[in-house]
Design a protein around this motif. Structure first.
Motif, PDB file in Angstrom:
ATOM      1  N   ARG A 248       0.867  -1.179   0.000  1.00 12.59           N
ATOM      2  CA  ARG A 248       0.000   0.000   0.000  1.00 12.59           C
ATOM      3  C   ARG A 248       0.902   1.227   0.000  1.00 12.59           C
ATOM      4  O   ARG A 248       1.998   1.211   0.552  1.00 12.59           O
ATOM      5  N   GLN A 249       0.426   2.278  -0.613  1.00 13.03           N
ATOM      6  CA  GLN A 249       1.203   3.505  -0.665  1.00 13.03           C
ATOM      7  C   GLN A 249       0.429   4.651  -0.022  1.00 13.03           C
ATOM      8  O   GLN A 249      -0.802   4.720  -0.146  1.00 13.03           O
ATOM      9  N   VAL A 250       1.175   5.495   0.672  1.00 11.41           N
ATOM     10  CA  VAL A 250       0.606   6.700   1.265  1.00 11.41           C
ATOM     11  C   VAL A 250       1.270   7.895   0.590  1.00 11.41           C
ATOM     12  O   VAL A 250       2.494   8.055   0.664  1.00 11.41           O
ATOM     13  N   VAL A 251       0.464   8.698  -0.100  1.00 11.94           N
ATOM     14  CA  VAL A 251       0.981   9.876  -0.792  1.00 11.94           C
ATOM     15  C   VAL A 251       0.664  11.103   0.058  1.00 11.94           C
ATOM     16  O   VAL A 251      -0.507  11.353   0.380  1.00 11.94           O
ATOM     17  N   VAL A 252       1.715  11.842   0.449  1.00 15.20           N
ATOM     18  CA  VAL A 252       1.519  13.017   1.308  1.00 15.20           C
ATOM     19  C   VAL A 252       1.990  14.264   0.574  1.00 15.20           C
ATOM     20  O   VAL A 252       3.043  14.275  -0.078  1.00 15.20           O
ATOM     21  N   TRP A 258      10.401  18.093   1.449  1.00 16.23           N
ATOM     22  CA  TRP A 258      10.904  17.082   2.392  1.00 16.23           C
ATOM     23  C   TRP A 258      12.422  17.226   2.536  1.00 16.23           C
ATOM     24  O   TRP A 258      13.140  17.369   1.558  1.00 16.23           O
ATOM     25  N   SER A 259      12.890  17.169   3.783  1.00 14.45           N
ATOM     26  CA  SER A 259      14.333  17.318   4.011  1.00 14.45           C
ATOM     27  C   SER A 259      14.890  16.262   4.957  1.00 14.45           C
ATOM     28  O   SER A 259      16.085  16.253   5.222  1.00 14.45           O
ATOM     29  N   GLY A 269      10.079   6.226   1.736  1.00 10.92           N
ATOM     30  CA  GLY A 269       9.514   7.286   0.921  1.00 10.92           C
ATOM     31  C   GLY A 269      10.312   7.578  -0.335  1.00 10.92           C
ATOM     32  O   GLY A 269      11.506   7.299  -0.411  1.00 10.92           O
ATOM     33  N   GLU A 270       9.606   8.155  -1.329  1.00 18.97           N
ATOM     34  CA  GLU A 270      10.246   8.597  -2.564  1.00 18.97           C
ATOM     35  C   GLU A 270       9.693   9.967  -2.920  1.00 18.97           C
ATOM     36  O   GLU A 270       8.475  10.154  -3.018  1.00 18.97           O
ATOM     37  N   ASP A 275       7.756  17.653  -7.904  1.00 19.26           N
ATOM     38  CA  ASP A 275       7.296  18.439  -6.756  1.00 19.26           C
ATOM     39  C   ASP A 275       7.933  17.898  -5.478  1.00 19.26           C
ATOM     40  O   ASP A 275       7.507  16.866  -4.962  1.00 19.26           O
ATOM     41  N   PRO A 276       8.953  18.578  -4.943  1.00 18.18           N
ATOM     42  CA  PRO A 276       9.647  18.079  -3.745  1.00 18.18           C
ATOM     43  C   PRO A 276       8.786  18.106  -2.482  1.00 18.18           C
ATOM     44  O   PRO A 276       9.200  17.592  -1.444  1.00 18.18           O
ATOM     45  N   ARG A 277       7.590  18.679  -2.592  1.00 19.93           N
ATOM     46  CA  ARG A 277       6.684  18.684  -1.428  1.00 19.93           C
ATOM     47  C   ARG A 277       5.733  17.482  -1.440  1.00 19.93           C
ATOM     48  O   ARG A 277       4.924  17.334  -0.521  1.00 19.93           O
TER      49      ARG A 277
END
Length: 325
Positions: A248-252, A258-259, A269-270, A275-277
């Motif tokens: 399952r994937q969670v897209v946020v 993300w840093s 995560g990837e 879009d780096p956010r």
């Protein structure tokens, strides 16, 4: 399960075909090919079983042996307690069959008259026939085309008629080979809803073969996968996802890029390349739930939006086939 609840009992089922290949201008070589090779299968009363595999895997051949159309080369088969080929006539009265594009309806007769003829063919009491037909009419919206000759029906209308015809004599088990192939969205939904309701009633066992994996996801709790004549999976969809590494994937979507560390112990995560956010986390089987991940993220980063993507069954089936080979 007790023997009385077992509708299909198959042991060591095998079907061989002789294939001739040209080896010269005047020569041919005979090869024996096993379309089904050592299948063991038990299906209990009231189950709805998805039986799937790639083209040439042995799905339709299995169904034809279970319904008495083909004689097995080896193995034991019992359907409703009967051996299909020698007891074909008796078995016909206890099973229902819908085989893709093949029709049991009378091509030039109105649908209603086909149903009436089938009542006489199977010697169904009039009150039982009427009750079953009433249910099918209501659930499959048959009335609008019941007086139309079968040859003038659309594919979706004819399939609804075929399903009705297969159930009017009250079969113990219904075999369906690609029942939604070529259907439009509305007809597919009507057929799926009807089959789901039939399964919920629990008085008809259903065996479904299909290439439309959405049928399997929405209808079947148990899935049997066959490849090259062998059963390579027999269990639930969840077990299939777990066995072949489905995630399952969670897209946020975040307030800021993300840093931090992308390995959160139960999810990896990837970062989206555009879009780096936006970060997509794949959940490791059993290590973390979507809720736990979101709760953890909410305490460390600013969240704008969250969506959960369920695993794609087509991907996991493709991995299963690759592994089986």
């Amino acid at each position: 399960m007790s023997e009385s609840n077992t509708v299909v009992a198959v042991s060591g089922l095998r079907k061989e075909f002789v294939v001739y290949k040209k080896t010269g201008r005047l020569k041919r070589e005979k090869t024996v090919v096993a379309a089904v090779d050592g299948v063991d299968l038990r299906i209990e009363r009231g189950e709805m079983l998805g039986y799937i595999g790639p083209n040439g895997a042995g799905k339709s051949t299995t169904l034809k042996m279970l319904t008495g159309i083909l004689t097995p080369s080896a193995g034991e088969v019992r359907v409703c307690g009967l051996e299909p080929v020698p007891r074909r006539i008796a078995l016909t009265r206890r099973i229902g069959v819908v085989f893709g594009q093949r029709s049991v309806l009378w091509w030039d007769l109105p649908l209603r008259e086909s149903f009436d003829l089938l009542r006489h063919v199977f010697r169904v009491p009039a009150d039982e026939h009427a009750a079953r037909l009433r249910r099918c009419r209501e659930m499959l919206d048959l009335d609008e085309f019941a007086d139309t000759p079968v040859r003038q029906l659309s594919l979706g209308q004819r399939m609804r008629g075929e399903l009705t015809a297969a159930l009017l004599h009250g079969p113990e088990i219904l075999f369906l080979d690609e029942p939604t192939i070529g259907l439009d969205v509305v007809s597919k939904q009507a057929v799926r809803s009807f089959l789901a309701e039939t399964a919920r009633r629990g008085d008809t066992t259903i065996v479904l073969t299909t290439h439309d994996l959405a049928d399997i996801e929405r209808l079947c709790k148990r899935l049997v996968v066959i490849d090259h004549g062998h059963v390579v999976h027999d269990g639930t969809l969840d077990a299939l996802h777990h066995r072949y590494g489905s995630r399952r994937q969670v897209v946020v979507d975040l307030e800021d890029p993300w840093s931090g560390d992308l390995d959160l112990g139960g999810a990896v995560g990837e970062i989206d390349g555009e879009d780096p956010r936006r970060v997509t986390f794949s959940l490791t089987n059993g290590a973390s739930t979507a809720g736990e991940l979101v709760a953890r993220l909410a305490t460390t980063v600013g969240l704008r939006d969250v969506s959960i993507v369920e695993p794609d069954i087509e991907d996991v089936i493709a991995r299963l086939y690759a592994t089986a080979r």
